[in-house]
Design an enzyme around this catalytic site. Structure first.
Site, PDB file in Angstrom:
ATOM      1  N   SER A  70       0.851  -1.185   0.000  1.00 26.55           N
ATOM      2  CA  SER A  70       0.000   0.000   0.000  1.00 26.55           C
ATOM      3  C   SER A  70       0.888   1.236   0.000  1.00 26.55           C
ATOM      4  CB  SER A  70      -0.892   0.013   1.252  1.00 26.55           C
ATOM      5  OG  SER A  70      -1.563   1.247   1.413  1.00 26.55           O
ATOM      6  N   TYR A  76      -2.204  -0.669  10.198  1.00 29.88           N
ATOM      7  CA  TYR A  76      -2.204  -0.967   8.763  1.00 29.88           C
ATOM      8  C   TYR A  76      -0.902  -0.495   8.130  1.00 29.88           C
ATOM      9  CZ  TYR A  76      -3.981  -1.202   3.935  1.00 29.88           C
ATOM     10  OH  TYR A  76      -4.174  -1.495   2.606  1.00 29.88           O
ATOM     11  N   LYS A  98       1.856  -2.915   6.168  1.00 25.91           N
ATOM     12  CA  LYS A  98       2.232  -2.720   4.772  1.00 25.91           C
ATOM     13  C   LYS A  98       3.694  -2.319   4.618  1.00 25.91           C
ATOM     14  CE  LYS A  98      -1.773  -3.890   3.186  1.00 25.91           C
ATOM     15  NZ  LYS A  98      -1.921  -5.133   2.409  1.00 25.91           N
TER      16      LYS A  98
END
Length: 266
Positions: free
Chosen positions: A138, A151, A155
């Site tokens: 991401s 998150y 990533k």
């Protein structure tokens, strides 16, 4: 010159919806034989039937299920040229008073462990084919993600894993796909907020275009960003500190592992 993909074999985790399903359709349109792997059985079977592929239920948090997914690809089509480790979730997990250990562990299990397990399962078959592994990371792996730090950590770890694997396995290609907010179910809890602040939402087709640039390219250890308003390309990790000799000259750690360096120095 276009890369000939007809007859190649691909395994896509998280292949029932969003980027995974769109990538499965694009690959199949180019003659690739696709195994769709997902926990969403009904939708996964629909996608596989649509593209003339094979579906396998795969919970990426369970190492044995990734092993079985690879085995299905090999049994069904004779090998594995591309493992697209795409399964992922958003977390919405802060580290404040509302920190939830179960939410955190689930995010780590899918977004990071699932990639690690997928790589471990796919490596033998992909190396036998001289193929490639692509992991969905991401933009959150390349820049701060204050709204979802867990998150961002997941990533960033995937990006670091991919860059290191490329040096560890020079006989295959290993790269990361790093999209900004794309029009998939993962942004459903954020969609209204993103729209309110004017944050561009990428069409899934744009992300798949970049995925195909990676598939048809020649690089390895790259993290390709996908962002509105600029062409996609590998992110430039410019002048990282890296290991150096006492005289200041750089040691090529991407080419040599620490054991080899030590042996050469002794």
């Amino acid at each position: 010159m276009p890369v000939e993909l007809t007859g190649k074999v691909a395994l896509i985790t998280g292949g029932s919806n969003g980027i995974g399903a769109a990538s499965a359709r694009r690959l199949a349109s180019l003659g690739v034989r696709v195994v769709v792997a997902d926990v969403d059985v009904d939708q996964g079977k629909l996608v596989a039937d649509e593209i003339g592929g094979v579906f396998v239920r795969c919970d990426v948090t369970q190492p044995a299920e990734s092993v079985e997914a690879v085995a299905v690809a090999v049994r069904s089509f004779g090998g594995l040229d591309l493992a697209f480790l795409n399964a992922g979730i958003g977390t919405g997990c802060s580290l404040g008073d509302d920190f939830d250990v179960e939410v955190y562990r689930r995010a780590m299990a899918i977004n990071l462990d699932g990639v690690v397990y997928g790589v471990a399962a796919a490596l033998p078959a992909v190396r036998a084919a001289g193929g490639q592994i692509i992991a969905t990371a991401s933009m959150a792996g390349l820049m701060p993600m204050p709204g979802d730090p867990v998150y961002g950590a997941n990533k960033a770890a995937v990006v670091g894993l991919v860059r290191s694997l490329a040096g560890a396995y020079p006989d295959i290609r290993v790269n990361a796909l790093c999209p900004a907010f794309a029009d998939t179910d993962i942004i459903t809890p954020l969609r209204s907020t993103l729209q309110d602040i004017g944050m561009p939402i990428l069409p899934v087709s744009t992300v798949v275009d970049t995925f195909m640039s990676i598939v048809e390219g020649s690089g390895t250890g790259e993290a390709w960003f996908v962002q509105s308003g600029r062409p996609s390309e590998p992110f430039g990790f410019r002048n990282p500190p890296g290991p150096r000799n006492p005289d200041g000259s750089r040691i090529d750690a991407a080419r040599k592992d620490p054991v080899s360096i030590a042996l050469e120095e002794n």
